[in-house]
Design a protein around this motif. Structure first.
Motif, PDB file in Angstrom:
ATOM      1  N   ALA A 111      25.886  32.589  -0.323  1.00  0.00           N
ATOM      2  CA  ALA A 111      25.294  33.512   0.647  1.00  0.00           C
ATOM      3  C   ALA A 111      24.096  34.238   0.046  1.00  0.00           C
ATOM      4  N   LYS A 112      24.178  34.615  -1.210  1.00  0.00           N
ATOM      5  CA  LYS A 112      23.054  35.291  -1.860  1.00  0.00           C
ATOM      6  C   LYS A 112      21.852  34.362  -2.003  1.00  0.00           C
ATOM      7  N   VAL A 113      22.139  33.097  -2.328  1.00  0.00           N
ATOM      8  CA  VAL A 113      21.046  32.130  -2.465  1.00  0.00           C
ATOM      9  C   VAL A 113      20.348  31.927  -1.121  1.00  0.00           C
ATOM     10  N   ILE A 114      21.135  31.822  -0.050  1.00  0.00           N
ATOM     11  CA  ILE A 114      20.561  31.649   1.287  1.00  0.00           C
ATOM     12  C   ILE A 114      19.714  32.856   1.665  1.00  0.00           C
ATOM     13  N   SER A 115      20.251  34.046   1.433  1.00  0.00           N
ATOM     14  CA  SER A 115      19.520  35.267   1.747  1.00  0.00           C
ATOM     15  C   SER A 115      18.253  35.384   0.904  1.00  0.00           C
ATOM     16  N   SER A 116      18.347  34.934  -0.355  1.00  0.00           N
ATOM     17  CA  SER A 116      17.174  34.953  -1.231  1.00  0.00           C
ATOM     18  C   SER A 116      16.087  34.020  -0.697  1.00  0.00           C
ATOM     19  N   ASN A 117      16.505  32.858  -0.214  1.00  0.00           N
ATOM     20  CA  ASN A 117      15.539  31.911   0.358  1.00  0.00           C
ATOM     21  C   ASN A 117      14.885  32.484   1.612  1.00  0.00           C
ATOM     22  N   GLN A 118      15.677  33.225   2.408  1.00  0.00           N
ATOM     23  CA  GLN A 118      15.153  33.793   3.653  1.00  0.00           C
ATOM     24  C   GLN A 118      14.140  34.907   3.399  1.00  0.00           C
ATOM     25  N   THR A 119      14.449  35.759   2.403  1.00  0.00           N
ATOM     26  CA  THR A 119      13.626  36.958   2.169  1.00  0.00           C
ATOM     27  C   THR A 119      12.641  36.797   1.011  1.00  0.00           C
ATOM     28  N   ARG A 120      12.763  35.635   0.323  1.00  0.00           N
ATOM     29  CA  ARG A 120      11.937  35.394  -0.866  1.00  0.00           C
ATOM     30  C   ARG A 120      12.118  36.511  -1.894  1.00  0.00           C
ATOM     31  N   SER A 121      13.354  36.945  -2.027  1.00  0.00           N
ATOM     32  CA  SER A 121      13.699  37.976  -3.011  1.00  0.00           C
ATOM     33  C   SER A 121      14.561  37.365  -4.095  1.00  0.00           C
ATOM     34  N   SER A 122      14.690  38.096  -5.195  1.00  0.00           N
ATOM     35  CA  SER A 122      15.562  37.619  -6.268  1.00  0.00           C
ATOM     36  C   SER A 122      17.015  37.756  -5.846  1.00  0.00           C
ATOM     37  N   ILE A 123      17.883  36.887  -6.371  1.00  0.00           N
ATOM     38  CA  ILE A 123      19.310  36.910  -6.017  1.00  0.00           C
ATOM     39  C   ILE A 123      19.925  38.260  -6.358  1.00  0.00           C
ATOM     40  N   GLY A 124      19.493  38.829  -7.475  1.00  0.00           N
ATOM     41  CA  GLY A 124      20.059  40.105  -7.909  1.00  0.00           C
ATOM     42  C   GLY A 124      19.765  41.257  -6.963  1.00  0.00           C
ATOM     43  N   SER A 125      18.726  41.118  -6.137  1.00  0.00           N
ATOM     44  CA  SER A 125      18.349  42.210  -5.235  1.00  0.00           C
ATOM     45  C   SER A 125      19.006  42.104  -3.855  1.00  0.00           C
ATOM     46  N   ILE A 126      19.766  41.051  -3.637  1.00  0.00           N
ATOM     47  CA  ILE A 126      20.404  40.849  -2.326  1.00  0.00           C
ATOM     48  C   ILE A 126      21.547  41.837  -2.156  1.00  0.00           C
ATOM     49  N   SER A 127      21.524  42.584  -1.065  1.00  0.00           N
ATOM     50  CA  SER A 127      22.551  43.606  -0.822  1.00  0.00           C
ATOM     51  C   SER A 127      23.824  42.992  -0.252  1.00  0.00           C
ATOM     52  N   LYS A 128      24.922  43.743  -0.382  1.00  0.00           N
ATOM     53  CA  LYS A 128      26.202  43.308   0.179  1.00  0.00           C
ATOM     54  C   LYS A 128      26.124  43.219   1.707  1.00  0.00           C
ATOM     55  N   LYS A 129      25.287  44.052   2.302  1.00  0.00           N
ATOM     56  CA  LYS A 129      25.137  44.044   3.761  1.00  0.00           C
ATOM     57  C   LYS A 129      24.575  42.710   4.247  1.00  0.00           C
ATOM     58  N   LYS A 130      23.572  42.188   3.521  1.00  0.00           N
ATOM     59  CA  LYS A 130      22.987  40.906   3.909  1.00  0.00           C
ATOM     60  C   LYS A 130      23.982  39.769   3.710  1.00  0.00           C
ATOM     61  N   VAL A 131      24.743  39.853   2.628  1.00  0.00           N
ATOM     62  CA  VAL A 131      25.779  38.834   2.386  1.00  0.00           C
ATOM     63  C   VAL A 131      26.828  38.884   3.487  1.00  0.00           C
ATOM     64  N   GLY A 132      27.267  40.090   3.813  1.00  0.00           N
ATOM     65  CA  GLY A 132      28.273  40.257   4.872  1.00  0.00           C
ATOM     66  C   GLY A 132      27.784  39.748   6.213  1.00  0.00           C
ATOM     67  N   SER A 133      26.490  39.917   6.487  1.00  0.00           N
ATOM     68  CA  SER A 133      25.919  39.457   7.750  1.00  0.00           C
ATOM     69  C   SER A 133      25.996  37.936   7.874  1.00  0.00           C
ATOM     70  N   LEU A 134      25.763  37.223   6.775  1.00  0.00           N
ATOM     71  CA  LEU A 134      25.870  35.759   6.797  1.00  0.00           C
ATOM     72  C   LEU A 134      27.308  35.323   7.067  1.00  0.00           C
ATOM     73  N   PHE A 135      28.265  36.015   6.454  1.00  0.00           N
ATOM     74  CA  PHE A 135      29.679  35.714   6.700  1.00  0.00           C
ATOM     75  C   PHE A 135      30.035  35.975   8.170  1.00  0.00           C
ATOM     76  N   GLN A 136      29.531  37.057   8.720  1.00  0.00           N
ATOM     77  CA  GLN A 136      29.826  37.383  10.119  1.00  0.00           C
ATOM     78  C   GLN A 136      29.260  36.323  11.064  1.00  0.00           C
ATOM     79  N   GLN A 137      28.057  35.842  10.767  1.00  0.00           N
ATOM     80  CA  GLN A 137      27.461  34.777  11.587  1.00  0.00           C
ATOM     81  C   GLN A 137      28.305  33.508  11.524  1.00  0.00           C
ATOM     82  N   ALA A 138      28.767  33.184  10.318  1.00  0.00           N
ATOM     83  CA  ALA A 138      29.596  31.990  10.152  1.00  0.00           C
ATOM     84  C   ALA A 138      30.912  32.133  10.910  1.00  0.00           C
TER      85      ALA A 138
END
Length: 371
Positions: free
Chosen positions: A240-267
């Protein structure tokens, strides 16, 4: 949530014939109605009454004529709207008798049979005949016909909005019928391999995440579980962090729990819509997988047992069994099963048959053994 139904204003396609009650019962009609039947454009031996499929009919009238022959007798039955030719074929052991018992002229006759044609003339090939002893039988029969015309026949047939997708699911279920279920060990190995494959994909995106969540739940044999039980898996979280990183072009370490949780909710929302599981408790965020062993088998068996009773109570239609299409509608009305797929229903029907809990009567119609 109930599946959305839409009105079908044209003759039903072949794949939808079984959805209509009239397809599987002897439809009570007047003789005039029988003569008004038209052929289905795709299936010659199926007729249409107000765009509803008819194979068998039931009429009631007075015997005003009979033509007895070696192998059959043709009763002329008059119900006041017309005269129907009803062909009754004698059983083999009766045909050789010189004296055979037939229905007298002037008798009230209840005829149940299949609509057919002979030399261009509509007739009824008799399945069963009866001479009611109740003097009020004809009046009561007419009241039934009037009520059915008003409350059933006049209604437009309703079909699932996505019926073509449903048909595709049935075909796929038939193709996958003989494939054995994978073991937990095989599923766990497949999950690990699919995660590695996903992480190696430079274009990994949100749509790729849902299949991994489903595979994780299968590989852990989760039945009833909390949202947090899946959210907490480290492999899925990393994907989920890798996917969010690809979407926002941010580093994996900067991905918040909220963004990770949002991907899980969509799934999760997607898997609910696909009928893989349902939300059992919204307050506590608890989900339950839909499977034959856990809940679907019992739901289908309940539908098969109660369906004929509902048809009798609400539609005054008698049927020994239920078509798969109607079973699916009854199951989807039950809490949690609004999105259950035809493929899952077909597998469950097959398992219930193998366990001798239901039997198939023919024409894809089923009946519980204790009904």
């Amino acid at each position: 949530m109930k599946q959305k139904l839409v009105a079908l204003d044209s003759p039903p396609p072949v794949v939808l014939l079984g959805l209509d009650f009239t397809y599987n019962v002897a439809v009570k009609l007047t003789v005039a109605d029988v003569y008004a039947l038209t052929h289905h454009p795709e299936v010659p031996d199926i007729y249409l009454f107000r765009n509803r499929p008819v194979r068998k009919v039931e009429i009631c009238g007075i015997v005003i004529g009979k033509d007895e022959r070696e192998n059959n007798i043709i009763y002329s039955v008059d119900d006041g709207t017309g005269v129907a030719s009803c062909v009754y074929w004698f059983p083999a052991d009766v045909r050789q008798r010189t004296i055979r018992k037939t229905v007298p002229l002037g008798s009230l006759l209840l005829v149940n049979g299949r609509v057919s044609e002979f030399r261009g003339q509509t007739q009824i090939t008799v399945n069963t005949i009866a001479t009611p002893g109740d003097p009020n039988a004809e009046i009561l029969w007419w009241l039934d016909v009037i009520d059915l015309h008003k409350n059933v026949y006049s209604k437009t047939m309703l079909v699932p909005e996505n019926y073509m997708e449903i048909v595709a699911e049935v075909v796929k279920a038939a193709e996958d019928e003989d494939e054995p279920d994978p073991t937990l060990d095989e599923l766990q190995k497949k999950f690990t391999a699919e995660v590695d494959k996903a992480l190696a994909n430079p274009n990994l995106s949100a749509p790729d995440f849902k299949p991994l969540v489903e595979l994780f739940i299968r590989s852990r044999d989760l039945g009833v579980f909390y949202f947090k039980d899946v959210l907490g898996d480290p492999l899925l979280e990393h994907v989920a962090k890798v996917i969010s990183s690809n979407q926002t072009r941010s580093s994996i370490g900067s991905i918040s729990k909220k963004k990770v949780g949002s991907l899980f909710q969509q799934a999760f929302a997607g898997l609910v819509k696909e009928g893989f599981f349902y939300q059992k408790n919204e307050d506590e965020d608890i989900y339950e997988v839909i499977s034959h062993e856990r809940n679907l088998g019992a739901a289908v068996l309940e539908a098969v047992r109660d369906g004929p009773i509902k048809m009798q109570q609400f539609f005054n239609l008698r049927s020994k069994g239920l078509p798969l299409d109607y079973i699916s509608l009854l199951v989807r009305e039950q809490p949690g099963f609004a999105h259950v797929t035809y493929a899952a229903l077909t597998r469950t029907i097959r398992k219930l048959k193998n366990d001798s809990l239901i039997i198939e009567l023919g024409n894809n119609e089923f009946k519980s053994v204790d009904f």
